[in-house]
Design an enzyme around this catalytic site. Sequence first.
Site, mmCIF file in Angstrom:
data_model
loop_
_atom_site.group_PDB
_atom_site.id
_atom_site.type_symbol
_atom_site.label_atom_id
_atom_site.label_comp_id
_atom_site.label_asym_id
_atom_site.label_seq_id
_atom_site.Cartn_x
_atom_site.Cartn_y
_atom_site.Cartn_z
ATOM 1 N N CYS A 143 76.432 -20.056 40.591
ATOM 2 C CA CYS A 143 75.507 -21.190 40.750
ATOM 3 C C CYS A 143 74.365 -21.149 39.738
ATOM 4 O O CYS A 143 74.361 -21.887 38.759
ATOM 5 C CB CYS A 143 74.934 -21.229 42.176
ATOM 6 S SG CYS A 143 76.152 -21.569 43.461
ATOM 7 N N ARG A 144 73.388 -20.280 39.983
ATOM 8 C CA ARG A 144 72.150 -20.308 39.199
ATOM 9 C C ARG A 144 72.292 -19.740 37.790
ATOM 10 O O ARG A 144 71.849 -20.361 36.820
ATOM 11 C CB ARG A 144 71.043 -19.563 39.955
ATOM 12 C CG ARG A 144 70.698 -20.197 41.281
ATOM 13 C CD ARG A 144 69.756 -19.347 42.082
ATOM 14 N NE ARG A 144 70.432 -18.122 42.529
ATOM 15 C CZ ARG A 144 69.818 -17.102 43.120
ATOM 16 N NH1 ARG A 144 68.514 -17.143 43.317
ATOM 17 N NH2 ARG A 144 70.502 -16.048 43.509
ATOM 18 N N SER A 145 72.862 -18.549 37.669
ATOM 19 C CA SER A 145 72.913 -17.946 36.325
ATOM 20 C C SER A 145 73.850 -18.692 35.376
ATOM 21 O O SER A 145 73.498 -18.854 34.201
ATOM 22 C CB SER A 145 73.222 -16.448 36.383
ATOM 23 O OG SER A 145 74.446 -16.178 37.008
ATOM 24 N N ASN A 153 76.967 -15.152 40.302
ATOM 25 C CA ASN A 153 77.300 -15.695 38.987
ATOM 26 C C ASN A 153 78.182 -16.939 39.075
ATOM 27 O O ASN A 153 79.049 -17.162 38.241
ATOM 28 C CB ASN A 153 77.946 -14.630 38.095
ATOM 29 C CG ASN A 153 78.046 -15.034 36.627
ATOM 30 O OD1 ASN A 153 79.018 -14.697 35.958
ATOM 31 N ND2 ASN A 153 77.068 -15.737 36.110
ATOM 32 N N CYS A 194 72.203 -13.752 38.464
ATOM 33 C CA CYS A 194 71.940 -14.122 39.858
ATOM 34 C C CYS A 194 72.847 -13.266 40.740
ATOM 35 O O CYS A 194 73.384 -12.268 40.278
ATOM 36 C CB CYS A 194 72.129 -15.620 40.098
ATOM 37 S SG CYS A 194 73.826 -16.233 40.011
ATOM 38 N N ASP A 211 68.614 -20.403 45.851
ATOM 39 C CA ASP A 211 70.056 -20.320 45.682
ATOM 40 C C ASP A 211 70.722 -21.564 46.267
ATOM 41 O O ASP A 211 70.788 -21.724 47.485
ATOM 42 C CB ASP A 211 70.593 -19.063 46.365
ATOM 43 C CG ASP A 211 72.021 -18.750 45.959
ATOM 44 O OD1 ASP A 211 72.733 -19.673 45.494
ATOM 45 O OD2 ASP A 211 72.438 -17.593 46.137
#
Length: 156
Positions: A13-15, A11, A8, A125
Amino acid sequence: MINILFVCLGNICRSPMAEAVFRKKVREAGLEDRIRIDSAGTGSWHIGKPPHEGTRRILKQYGIDTTGMKARQVGAEDFRDYQYIIAMDSSNVRNLEAIAPSGHGAEVRKLLDWAPNAGVTDVPDPYYTGNFEEVYKLVDEACDTLLSYIREREKV
């Protein structure tokens, strides 16, 4: 070893959420000795930091551990080291294409390619939206299908 990298922007939150969710699914399938999972960001702002508090909170709620996870930035070597580079959104894919060395063999795709009924094509995000629950549900659904895809493709 099958190597999968979730990517993401920062690095945090999402990934890392996808990394932790996928790691749990791989462990539950008894494949942790066959599949290596990591995450990275296309930007450098958060290098060395743990996942965002919202990510840690939602993962803890679902019994998923984030101990020891630290943000890092994706590099050209990742295209050599990982067979699958899974981006959270279209912007991440464009950023990855900009740094990818020519002739690399990694499969670069968006995570929600494995959630065709999600109603969206990019993982939003939560750093900006604050909706970590929505992101968790999208990631969880897509990771189930991604694991099935990899198991079939890699014969594991």
